[in-house]
Design a protein around this motif. Structure first.
Motif, PDB file in Angstrom:
ATOM      1  N   ILE A 108      12.560  -3.426  -5.551  1.00 56.30           N
ATOM      2  CA  ILE A 108      11.699  -2.638  -6.439  1.00 56.30           C
ATOM      3  C   ILE A 108      12.225  -1.217  -6.632  1.00 56.30           C
ATOM      4  CG2 ILE A 108      10.106  -1.691  -4.740  1.00 56.30           C
ATOM      5  CD1 ILE A 108       7.819  -2.510  -6.651  1.00 56.30           C
ATOM      6  N   VAL A 109      13.156  -0.791  -5.763  1.00 59.02           N
ATOM      7  CA  VAL A 109      13.769   0.532  -5.934  1.00 59.02           C
ATOM      8  C   VAL A 109      14.464   0.632  -7.296  1.00 59.02           C
ATOM      9  CG1 VAL A 109      15.967  -0.107  -4.822  1.00 59.02           C
ATOM     10  CG2 VAL A 109      15.221   2.292  -4.836  1.00 59.02           C
ATOM     11  N   VAL A 110      14.998  -0.481  -7.779  1.00 60.36           N
ATOM     12  CA  VAL A 110      15.653  -0.499  -9.095  1.00 60.36           C
ATOM     13  C   VAL A 110      14.615  -0.325 -10.200  1.00 60.36           C
ATOM     14  CG1 VAL A 110      17.110  -1.839 -10.669  1.00 60.36           C
ATOM     15  CG2 VAL A 110      17.464  -2.020  -8.191  1.00 60.36           C
ATOM     16  N   LEU A 111      13.484  -1.023 -10.057  1.00 66.12           N
ATOM     17  CA  LEU A 111      12.427  -0.939 -11.073  1.00 66.12           C
ATOM     18  C   LEU A 111      11.839   0.462 -11.141  1.00 66.12           C
ATOM     19  CD1 LEU A 111      10.549  -4.312 -10.412  1.00 66.12           C
ATOM     20  CD2 LEU A 111      12.393  -3.842 -12.039  1.00 66.12           C
ATOM     21  N   PHE A 112      11.629   1.098  -9.995  1.00 61.85           N
ATOM     22  CA  PHE A 112      11.088   2.456  -9.968  1.00 61.85           C
ATOM     23  C   PHE A 112      12.071   3.445 -10.596  1.00 61.85           C
ATOM     24  CE2 PHE A 112       7.920   1.938  -6.185  1.00 61.85           C
ATOM     25  CZ  PHE A 112       7.044   1.289  -7.046  1.00 61.85           C
ATOM     26  N   SER A 113      13.377   3.227 -10.385  1.00 59.85           N
ATOM     27  CA  SER A 113      14.398   4.091 -10.999  1.00 59.85           C
ATOM     28  C   SER A 113      14.340   3.984 -12.519  1.00 59.85           C
ATOM     29  CB  SER A 113      15.796   3.704 -10.502  1.00 59.85           C
ATOM     30  OG  SER A 113      15.911   3.882  -9.116  1.00 59.85           O
TER      31      SER A 113
ATOM     32  N   ARG B 174      -5.310   6.405 -10.285  1.00 58.29           N
ATOM     33  CA  ARG B 174      -6.094   5.236 -10.662  1.00 58.29           C
ATOM     34  C   ARG B 174      -5.186   4.022 -10.880  1.00 58.29           C
ATOM     35  NH1 ARG B 174     -10.217   5.869 -15.565  1.00 58.29           N
ATOM     36  NH2 ARG B 174     -11.142   7.269 -14.001  1.00 58.29           N
ATOM     37  N   ASP B 175      -4.052   4.230 -11.558  1.00 53.99           N
ATOM     38  CA  ASP B 175      -3.111   3.131 -11.798  1.00 53.99           C
ATOM     39  C   ASP B 175      -2.533   2.616 -10.487  1.00 53.99           C
ATOM     40  OD1 ASP B 175      -3.507   3.246 -14.506  1.00 53.99           O
ATOM     41  OD2 ASP B 175      -1.722   4.480 -14.914  1.00 53.99           O
ATOM     42  N   ASN B 176      -2.223   3.531  -9.561  1.00 49.80           N
ATOM     43  CA  ASN B 176      -1.661   3.128  -8.274  1.00 49.80           C
ATOM     44  C   ASN B 176      -2.650   2.302  -7.470  1.00 49.80           C
ATOM     45  OD1 ASN B 176       0.586   4.560  -9.008  1.00 49.80           O
ATOM     46  ND2 ASN B 176       0.151   6.333  -7.715  1.00 49.80           N
TER      47      ASN B 176
ATOM     48  N   ILE C 133       6.059   5.221  -4.945  1.00 49.97           N
ATOM     49  CA  ILE C 133       6.143   5.537  -6.374  1.00 49.97           C
ATOM     50  C   ILE C 133       6.071   7.040  -6.610  1.00 49.97           C
ATOM     51  CG2 ILE C 133       3.671   5.401  -6.914  1.00 49.97           C
ATOM     52  CD1 ILE C 133       4.534   3.854  -9.485  1.00 49.97           C
ATOM     53  N   SER C 134       5.410   7.787  -5.698  1.00 51.62           N
ATOM     54  CA  SER C 134       5.328   9.242  -5.861  1.00 51.62           C
ATOM     55  C   SER C 134       6.694   9.904  -5.711  1.00 51.62           C
ATOM     56  CB  SER C 134       4.351   9.837  -4.841  1.00 51.62           C
ATOM     57  OG  SER C 134       4.889   9.809  -3.529  1.00 51.62           O
ATOM     58  N   LEU C 135       7.609   9.267  -4.978  1.00 51.95           N
ATOM     59  CA  LEU C 135       8.967   9.798  -4.863  1.00 51.95           C
ATOM     60  C   LEU C 135       9.645   9.857  -6.221  1.00 51.95           C
ATOM     61  CD1 LEU C 135      10.255   7.886  -1.690  1.00 51.95           C
ATOM     62  CD2 LEU C 135       9.552  10.284  -1.814  1.00 51.95           C
ATOM     63  N   PHE C 136       9.274   8.915  -7.096  1.00 50.53           N
ATOM     64  CA  PHE C 136       9.918   8.812  -8.407  1.00 50.53           C
ATOM     65  C   PHE C 136       9.128   9.525  -9.503  1.00 50.53           C
ATOM     66  CE2 PHE C 136      11.647   5.418  -5.905  1.00 50.53           C
ATOM     67  CZ  PHE C 136      12.967   5.315  -6.317  1.00 50.53           C
ATOM     68  N   THR C 137       7.811   9.369  -9.496  1.00 48.32           N
ATOM     69  CA  THR C 137       7.004   9.908 -10.592  1.00 48.32           C
ATOM     70  C   THR C 137       6.455  11.295 -10.311  1.00 48.32           C
ATOM     71  OG1 THR C 137       5.000   8.855  -9.728  1.00 48.32           O
ATOM     72  CG2 THR C 137       6.307   7.600 -11.315  1.00 48.32           C
ATOM     73  N   GLY C 138       6.405  11.679  -9.011  1.00 45.87           N
ATOM     74  CA  GLY C 138       5.856  12.992  -8.668  1.00 45.87           C
ATOM     75  C   GLY C 138       4.423  13.118  -9.130  1.00 45.87           C
ATOM     76  N   LYS C 139       4.135  14.209  -9.824  1.00 38.65           N
ATOM     77  CA  LYS C 139       2.768  14.456 -10.289  1.00 38.65           C
ATOM     78  C   LYS C 139       2.414  13.636 -11.512  1.00 38.65           C
ATOM     79  CE  LYS C 139       2.635  19.197  -8.490  1.00 38.65           C
ATOM     80  NZ  LYS C 139       2.457  20.624  -8.823  1.00 38.65           N
TER      81      LYS C 139
ATOM     82  N   ILE D  93       0.828  -1.210   0.000  1.00 37.59           N
ATOM     83  CA  ILE D  93       0.000   0.000   0.000  1.00 37.59           C
ATOM     84  C   ILE D  93       0.864   1.261   0.000  1.00 37.59           C
ATOM     85  CG2 ILE D  93      -1.645   1.350   1.357  1.00 37.59           C
ATOM     86  CD1 ILE D  93      -2.822  -1.386   2.285  1.00 37.59           C
ATOM     87  N   PHE D  94       1.855   1.318   0.895  1.00 38.33           N
ATOM     88  CA  PHE D  94       2.711   2.509   0.975  1.00 38.33           C
ATOM     89  C   PHE D  94       3.625   2.623  -0.245  1.00 38.33           C
ATOM     90  CE2 PHE D  94       1.511   2.616   5.450  1.00 38.33           C
ATOM     91  CZ  PHE D  94       1.498   3.981   5.714  1.00 38.33           C
TER      92      PHE D  94
END
Length: 308
Positions: free
Chosen positions: A268-273, A156-158, A145-151, A138-139
């Motif tokens: 998953i930190v690698v995938l988000f990067s 809906r996808d999340n 993911i907001s740390l990486f993608t921001g706005k 959930i977090f």
């Protein structure tokens, strides 16, 4: 908690990781194979393990304790997020800052925490560990993911990523089975047991395979990452001990939740990067070193539990 038993189990898991590393070096596991095995673990094996853990006679006391553990985990996450927001706000490199914030907060609860919990505490341990796993998903798919993608991130996808996550679905199904005291038919129960039994060895082999391709150098091993390792591997697990004990949580619920918190940086930190086309080098280095250090830091954290 028997520290000798814990240390032996961690050493065993690192031996399994070495098997995965050797499989990689021998060319027996390619990138697609690793991806396929990861999907099997996430979408089939882990959900079976969770459902198996919930298939037991209903107990109001156990359900109440699970609720208290969930509240404790919520408090811990909010504290970790607040601390990392302050601690790393002066890091100017956007890519490094978001990797540091994510890496410090999120542990490898699914791939390493659940196998360890299952090996040490059986179904009872997994029953309480799923609270950490649910909170992670959930977090991670909201704040993480907001740390990486921001706005750019789609709410809906999340939400879809959370609701359709196989582990979240398995937790909901498991809770229904537990509260209603429903037991699976014998054949189905045997199938779930057989599938869930491969979780520990397969998870460790996949992790070992991923570590085999890691290349550490000055570019990826920024000295500021050591602050993340200190938080992720030691200080945040200690924070979990303090919060949970202040709430009166002890025994297996305490041990399993601390164990999940003491796991190394989530892969998953690698995938988000990669998702935001950032440099994944620091994320790979952080995950790898954190995993290697955990052979020492996890027993150390549990020594602190016994001293508290």
């Amino acid at each position: 908690m028997n520290l000798t038993q814990l240390t032996s189990q961690i050493i065993l898991m690192f031996i399994l990781m070495l098997v995965g590393l050797m499989i990689n070096k021998l060319g027996f596991m390619h990138a697609q194979t690793s991806t396929d095995l990861t999907n099997i673990l996430l979408y089939v094996v882990s959900p079976c393990l969770i459902i198996k853990a919930f298939e037991q006679t209903f107990s109001a006391n156990r359900l109440q304790m699970l609720g208290r553990v969930i509240l404790g985990i919520l408090i811990i996450y909010l504290l970790m997020i607040a601390i990392t927001q302050v601690a790393f706000k002066h890091v100017k490199d956007d890519n490094l800052r978001r990797i540091m914030r994510y890496g410090a907060v999120y542990s490898n609860a699914g791939f390493m925490g659940i196998p360890l919990t299952s090996s040490l505490f059986g179904s009872t341990g997994v029953f309480f560990a799923v609270a950490s796993l649910a909170a992670f998903n959930i977090f991670s798919w909201t704040h993480g993911i907001s740390l990486f993608t921001g706005k750019q991130g789609s709410r809906r996808d999340n939400v879809r990523q959370i609701v359709l996550n196989p582990n979240i679905i398995a937790i909901i199904v498991g809770l229904v089975l537990f509260i209603a005291s429903i037991h699976l038919p014998t054949i189905a129960n045997s199938a779930v047991t057989y599938v869930s039994s491969i979780n520990t060895p397969l998870s460790m082999i996949v992790i070992g395979n991923s570590l085999a391709d890691v290349k550490l150098n000055r570019e990826t091993l920024d000295k500021r990452l050591w602050w993340v390792l200190l938080l992720r591997n030691l200080l945040f697990p200690y924070l979990a001990i303090v919060v949970l004990q202040l709430m009166g949580i002890s025994g297996i619920p305490l041990y399993t939740t601390v164990l999940m918190a003491a796991c190394p940086v989530a892969g998953i930190v690698v995938l988000f990067s990669l998702k935001v086309h950032g440099n994944p080098g620091p994320a790979v280095a952080l995950m790898s070193i954190s995993t290697i250090l955990s052979v020492v830091t996890i027993p150390l954290v549990f020594a602190l539990v016994n001293l508290h």
